[in-house]
Design a protein around this motif. Structure first.
Motif, PDB file in Angstrom:
ATOM      1  N   VAL A 276       0.830  -1.202   0.000  1.00 37.45           N
ATOM      2  CA  VAL A 276       0.000   0.000   0.000  1.00 37.45           C
ATOM      3  C   VAL A 276       0.867   1.255   0.000  1.00 37.45           C
ATOM      4  N   ARG A 297      -0.810   3.506  -2.423  1.00 41.83           N
ATOM      5  CA  ARG A 297      -1.168   2.790  -3.651  1.00 41.83           C
ATOM      6  C   ARG A 297      -2.381   1.884  -3.418  1.00 41.83           C
ATOM      7  N   SER A 298      -3.234   1.796  -4.403  1.00 44.95           N
ATOM      8  CA  SER A 298      -4.386   0.896  -4.322  1.00 44.95           C
ATOM      9  C   SER A 298      -3.921  -0.550  -4.451  1.00 44.95           C
ATOM     10  N   ILE A 299      -4.704  -1.468  -3.906  1.00 47.62           N
ATOM     11  CA  ILE A 299      -4.341  -2.888  -3.909  1.00 47.62           C
ATOM     12  C   ILE A 299      -5.594  -3.737  -4.072  1.00 47.62           C
ATOM     13  N   VAL A 300      -5.376  -5.024  -4.306  1.00 47.31           N
ATOM     14  CA  VAL A 300      -6.422  -6.042  -4.241  1.00 47.31           C
ATOM     15  C   VAL A 300      -6.047  -6.992  -3.112  1.00 47.31           C
ATOM     16  N   LEU A 321      -7.113   2.744   3.010  1.00 45.78           N
ATOM     17  CA  LEU A 321      -7.276   2.634   1.563  1.00 45.78           C
ATOM     18  C   LEU A 321      -8.110   3.770   0.990  1.00 45.78           C
ATOM     19  N   ALA A 324      -5.714   6.054  -0.637  1.00 45.94           N
ATOM     20  CA  ALA A 324      -4.815   5.508  -1.662  1.00 45.94           C
ATOM     21  C   ALA A 324      -5.277   5.923  -3.054  1.00 45.94           C
ATOM     22  N   SER A 328      -9.148   0.234  -4.984  1.00 46.98           N
ATOM     23  CA  SER A 328      -8.745  -0.933  -4.197  1.00 46.98           C
ATOM     24  C   SER A 328      -9.929  -1.886  -4.085  1.00 46.98           C
TER      25      SER A 328
END
Length: 440
Positions: A276, A297-300, A321, A324, A328
């Motif tokens: 992240v 940073r966006s995430i999964v 998030l 971010a 996400s």
């Protein structure tokens, strides 16, 4: 009557140091395990949380003598005079706690009978006790459902059995362990949960004299013994509380050192935290978590049983998030109803949508059951203060993080729920220079 009300002036980074002690998901179960011993047990690193007080009250009702050094976090539990408690007393002390169900195995061994009242708990999904009752029946217990609760008897003792869990339930695994260690013969538990708290409970039972082996395929073998002694054990640190403060540091652009945190219990969380855009330094005495200064940073991410990403980690992380860049995706596969807390975040300005579909890349058991168990978080979005009500323990702490990260004033109602799992959280907020006032 307001059940705990905070006023939060948000928008300032959390900075400083706090300490985490023993895990909420281990300490009450370790206290129950003391019932199995013929001699006193000593449990160290015990946090000052409401669940410890609830279990202490229930154990005292059953004749266990307890000495609690609250400053040092040491419990001494003497079960030499265990007896049956009155139904009304159990109900009054248990409140909404589900811990009485874990008393059954030890009490059946000690007394030949046990009683549990109607059970409550955080409303984050369907948590039936049928698993527990079926397990106890397989060991040979008779189960009678009464108007006030459930009475269990085993006048001829309990016998080892083979149990195959359809899902690696932590509670069902704990129930099996606490019952199997003194049952006659061998018990084989297939599909067991293997969380660090479960392994710590196994360590405790082994110290007491139990014979337990854990295979790599989630199978646990227990050879029952006639008698167990007491234990002397330091509870593992609370990895949920650790992750909660880490997420708070990230969401507020802060810098928090969590004394007592262990890297080995946090591996999956630390990987996601770094992806992240968070930063951390691992030390011998804890972990420092901080915002590195760049864009998040966006995430999964998908929750899962251990060693996957813990379900109790996702709610605090979702708050971070919201800050971010990009979209996400969070796919919840452990509890089917754990995104209710996002309603308050949307009220504060977050852009979060929840879906029935499995959006994490893999299908889960909730995919065909019409539950909102996936969330898409679009960010970054500024959060603004609002009046919010705590829905449950983990969601409540997430609301608190959001209030700390938001610009302006928030009033957070129902924070007494947070006392169940976060030791001295008001003092810790003060240590981190948060501007929080308790109004009720």
């Amino acid at each position: 009557m307001v059940d705990g009300l905070l006023q939060v002036e948000g928008g300032r980074p959390l900075t400083g140091e706090i300490t985490v002690r023993g895990a909420k998901n281990l300490v009450p179960k370790a206290m129950v395990a003391a019932l199995l011993g013929s001699t006193p047990s000593v449990l160290r690193n015990v946090p000052l949380i409401r669940d410890v007080d609830v279990v202490s009250g229930l154990l005292t009702l059953h004749g266990v003598s307890i000495e609690h050094d609250r400053t040092e976090g040491i419990l001494t539990l003497d079960p030499s005079r265990v007896e049956t408690a009155h139904v009304a007393d159990i109900d009054a002390h248990a409140g909404s706690s589900r811990i009485p169900i874990l008393f059954c195995g030890p009490l059946l061994h000690r007394l030949g009978e046990a009683f549990i009242p109607d059970l409550g708990g955080c409303r984050i999904g369907d948590r039936p006790i049928d698993f527990h009752l079926d397990i106890l029946r397989q060991f040979g217990a008779s189960v009678d459902k009464l108007q006030a609760g459930i009475r269990l008897t085993a006048p001829d003792g309990l016998n080892g059995t083979v149990i195959d869990l359809p899902y690696p339930s932590v509670g069902a695994t704990e129930q099996t362990l606490l019952t199997a260690v003194r049952a006659h013969g061998l018990t084989e538990l297939r599909g067991a949960a293997v969380e660090p708290e479960i392994m710590d409970l196994v360590d405790i039972l082994q110290k007491m004299g139990a014979i337990i082996s854990v295979d790599t395929d989630r199978t646990i073998h227990v050879e029952g013994v006639e008698e167990l002694g007491g234990y002397n054990h330091a509870a593992l640190p609370d990895r949920i509380e650790t992750a909660s403060w880490a997420s708070a540091a990230l969401a507020t652009r802060g810098d928090v050192f969590v004394r007592g945190a262990h890297q080995s219990h946090m591996t999956t969380f630390l990987n996601i935290f770094r992806k992240v855009g968070g930063a951390f330094d691992v030390r011998d005495d804890g972990i420092r978590f901080y915002h590195s200064g760049g864009d998040l940073r966006s995430i999964v991410v998908e929750t899962n049983v251990h060693p996957g990403f813990m379900t109790d980690w996702q709610q605090p992380l979702v708050v971070a998030l919201t800050q971010a860049e990009g979209l996400s995706i969070v796919h919840e596969t452990v509890y089917e109803n754990r995104f209710g807390f996002t309603k308050a975040l949307r009220k504060m300005g977050a852009t979060i949508q929840v879906y029935r579909e499995c959006l994490g890349g893999t299908e889960c058991r909730f995919g065909q059951r019409n539950f909102y168990h996936s969330a898409v978080v679009s960010g970054p979005t500024p959060l603004t203060g609002a009046d919010i009500v705590v829905p449950d323990l983990r969601g409540g702490f997430s609301h608190l993080i959001a209030a700390l990260a938001a610009q302006g004033t928030s009033r957070v109602e129902g924070v007494n729920l947070i006392d169940r799992g976060y030791e001295s959280f008001m003092s810790k907020l003060a240590a981190l220079d948060a501007d929080v006032t308790r109004l009720a």
